[in-house]
Design a protein around this motif. Structure first.
Motif: not given
Length: 569
Positions: A178-183, A223-226
């Motif tokens: 998987t290619l992930w972008d973090l927001k 992925i958004n950990p907030l």
């Protein structure tokens, strides 16, 4: 020519996006039961800090994980200080690590935006709550990525995949498939800009020197950990024609020997036309009163002269442009292919419902009524702004700061005068006025209430939340200490009467709930959410163009109605 994000900003996407947001499946990160509310003015740096610390804790070398901030540090002459901060970062996510990483991210702006927006990292504030929040966000991200197999690579660039249209950009994380972008944002919905960004990264990767890694990718994810949310799509669920459209029309690859590569010169030419124009000799002062046909380049020449940082819009709905001049006031009108008229505001258009002659005939009355209503208010704001621009940096404060840097920067060879010249270029009050707001710098602002003349100082890096201070003096003393002595002198000599009395800087009536009063017993600032202060300010800013440039950018019918009521009265 463009970074990935810059190229996306030039693209008009269909509803739901070129890579439809509806294709993505929403998931959840394990809820640890902790609610995080990031203070205003921190979200951008927090996002970078979480990204870079996640890369480091995921197994990437520190210098590689923080490569962009390190580059920024070299651009502003603080490589030694940045290296010292790097040395303090460790895998334990202790207090020193997070403070160092957070401040190190302050150099990022010099690379991604402009050296002029750089703020000395020693001035970046971080308290215990923010340290705890960053730690939790990093732990959430690491825990999630570890649970799906861990990070296999991060910060991958696309050498070999770039072309003349997209020349820079790097992705956040790769896991095994998987290619992930973090927001790190409060957005609870998926945006089409994010899905297109992922598709571009994937397509660039397939044609880069790292193509073997990207051939293993089967999914794209955010992925958004907030917000504790993830969004993911299987590549097989994305229509192939949509990916081909992105490759051909957005990235602008050419097709050679049945392979996507290089640059399609026609797409490149369109991209250049979208952001460039030829300056003409257009000058409104050389025109008599009347309605004139002008070119797109004429309009761009005028607007670019007023606002040098303005970029040419797409003019998607504009077939031709009309220029109206009457009694020294101007108005630019877009004419669509269906002969629909709209008022121009930079690249935005606002539909006009009456014949063009109506606006020409009423242009002077409209503008004079606006000036009658608001000129005293704007006079006050610009008086404050112009006074603030004269405030010098404290040489004593800057000398102390310079000597401290000198100790850290063994290679620092520039003189104090050179250093002071650099600081004067980036550290003075901006004094920009827009609507109800005066910018002190990129983050710190004054809000001047037109109803009672009260002034409210706040710090914000977005329009959704802000920290409101007791008074302008309190904010400047804490956030802009080098300017505080000069500001205090203006107060003492009576040159800023509207800002003299701190109690006037508070709204104390129940009628104004957007900015409640802060008593002397309370903390120096309070955190607030909401965009309510900006909506009316935005409308006034459009009318402000009449005050500054005699230019109408939006026609409000209620202005003409007020003239009618006055005449009838």
């Amino acid at each position: 020519m463009f970074s990935v994000r810059q190229r996306i900003s030039t693209i008009t996407q269909p509803r739901n996006g070129l890579i439809s947001v509806k294709l993505f499946h929403e998931g959840k990160i394990d809820n640890d039961g902790i609610y995080i509310d990031l203070p205003s003015g921190t979200q951008q740096l927090v996002g970078l800090c979480v990204d870079y610390l996640t890369r480091f804790l995921g197994g990437i070398d520190k210098d590689e994980a923080f490569s962009i901030p390190l580059l920024g540090a070299s651009m502003v002459g603080e490589s030694k200080k940045a290296q010292h901060l790097i040395e303090l970062i460790n895998v334990n996510l202790d207090k020193e690590t997070i403070i160092s990483a957070y401040r190190l991210c302050g150099y990022d702006v010099a690379v991604r935006r402009s050296v002029t927006l750089f703020k000395l990292v020693d001035e970046i504030q971080i308290d215990e709550n923010l340290i705890s929040s960053i730690r939790i966000l990093v732990q959430r991200t690491i825990q999630f990525l570890t649970g799906i197999g861990g990070i296999t690579d991060s910060g991958v660039t696309f050498e070999g995949g770039y072309n003349k249209i997209i020349s820079t950009g790097d992705c956040d994380f790769l896991t095994h498939d998987t290619l992930w972008d973090l927001k790190v944002s409060q957005d609870k919905k998926l945006r089409s800009q994010y899905t297109l960004q992922l598709a571009i990264y994937y397509l660039l990767g397939l044609r880069s020197i790292h193509h073997d890694r990207f051939k293993k990718i089967k999914k794209l994810g955010i992925i958004n950990p907030l917000t504790l949310k993830t969004f993911i799509v299987n590549l097989t669920d994305i229509p192939k024609e949509r990916l081909l459209t992105v490759a051909l029309q957005v990235i602008g690859y050419d097709i050679k020997n049945h392979q996507l590569t290089g640059t399609n010169e026609a797409i490149l030419a369109d991209a250049k036309r979208a952001c460039t124009f030829y300056f003409t000799d257009f000058d409104p002062c050389s025109y008599e009163d009347g309605i004139y046909d002008i070119t797109v380049d004429d309009y761009c020449t005028y607007y670019k002269t007023l606002f040098p940082s303005w970029n040419k819009p797409k003019f998607k709905y504009t077939k031709s442009i009309k220029f109206l001049k009457h009694s020294g006031f101007y108005m630019f009108v877009s004419v669509s292919a269906k002969n629909v008229y709209s008022c121009f505001d930079g690249g935005r258009i606002y539909h006009l419902i009456k014949p063009l002659s109506y606006y020409y005939d009423n242009l002077p009355a409209y503008c004079h009524q606006v000036l009658k209503l608001f000129k005293p208010y704007w006079d006050a704001l610009f008086t404050i702004a112009n006074k603030l621009k004269t405030v010098p940096l404290s040489q004593e404060f800057e000398k102390q700061r310079y000597l401290e840097r000198k100790k850290d920067e063994s290679e620092l060879s520039n003189s104090f005068q050179d250093y002071l010249k650099f600081r004067n270029a980036i550290g003075r009050f901006q004094g920009n006025v827009h609507g109800f707001i005066i910018d002190l710098d990129f983050f710190n602002h004054l809000y001047v209430n037109p109803l009672d003349g009260s002034v409210h100082a706040y710090c914000a890096d977005n329009m959704k939340s802000r920290n409101v201070y007791k008074s302008p003096e309190t904010l400047i003393k804490k956030n802009l200490p080098s300017l505080y002595p000069g500001f205090k002198k203006l107060l003492n000599t009576g040159e800023l009467p509207l800002l003299e009395n701190a109690s006037r800087s508070l709204i104390t009536t129940n009628n104004h709930k957007s900015t409640p009063a802060i008593s002397s017993e309370d903390a120096e600032s309070i955190h607030m959410k909401g965009t309510d202060i900006y909506s009316a300010s935005s409308k006034l800013y459009k009318l402000q163009r009449i005050y500054q440039y005699h230019l109408v950018v939006k026609w409000y019918p209620e202005i003409m109605e007020s003239i009618k009521q006055l005449n009838e009265g």
